[in-house]
Design an enzyme around this catalytic site. Structure first.
Site, short mmCIF file in Angstrom:
data_model
loop_
_atom_site.label_atom_id
_atom_site.label_comp_id
_atom_site.label_asym_id
_atom_site.label_seq_id
_atom_site.Cartn_x
_atom_site.Cartn_y
_atom_site.Cartn_z
N HIS A 105 8.74 58.88 39.84
CA HIS A 105 9.69 57.80 39.60
C HIS A 105 9.56 57.37 38.15
CE1 HIS A 105 5.88 56.09 40.95
NE2 HIS A 105 6.14 55.03 40.21
N GLY A 106 10.50 56.57 37.70
CA GLY A 106 10.53 56.19 36.29
C GLY A 106 9.58 55.05 35.96
#
Length: 145
Positions: free
Chosen positions: A64-65
């Site tokens: 995920h970011g």
């Protein structure tokens, strides 16, 4: 889990991915193609991985970011990719189930907890890795409420 967040188009089975970077780009690419995120989000997923591995144990990684990536998220979504042969995430950590996450606001926290519930059961992880149809993957995640 709502059907907009995980739909058939977000699932890829039996992929062969050579490296951690390729794996992260692949799950991020699905989120991008399906309109959940702008392309910039993929780079933030790679940055996040440099800061701390998204390997969760049990053959699972949840790329995920970073916090900065939030502006590249259009809507909450997840992508699921199975890599039965495994991909090396470093330190001997082999990943066979990749779950890419993009969360609007704090929505990713709820998704993470649902994924954690599913993936804490070894048999669920095995079922997901062995899945031959996208429906089986949807079914496994939909059983969590």
């Amino acid at each position: 889990m709502s059907t907009n967040i995980l739909k058939k188009e977000n699932i890829e089975l039996n992929k062969s991915l050579a490296t951690k970077e390729e794996a992260i780009r692949y799950v991020g690419g699905i989120l991008n193609e399906q309109g959940y995120v702008d392309e910039a989000y993929i780079e933030e997923m790679l940055k996040r991985e440099e800061i701390t591995s998204t390997f969760m144990g049990n053959f699972v990684a949840i790329p995920h970011g970073t916090e900065d990536a939030k502006k590249a998220v259009n809507e909450t979504g997840i992508s699921v990719v199975t890599v039965p042969e495994g991909v090396d995430f470093g330190d001997g950590n082999i990943v066979k189930l990749l779950i890419g996450i993009a969360g609007k606001g704090n929505e990713h926290l709820e998704i993470l907890s649902q994924i954690a519930i599913v993936c804490s059961e070894e048999e669920n992880v095995e079922k997901l890795i062995a899945a031959e149809t996208k429906e089986e993957v949807l079914q496994t995640f939909s059983e969590v409420e």
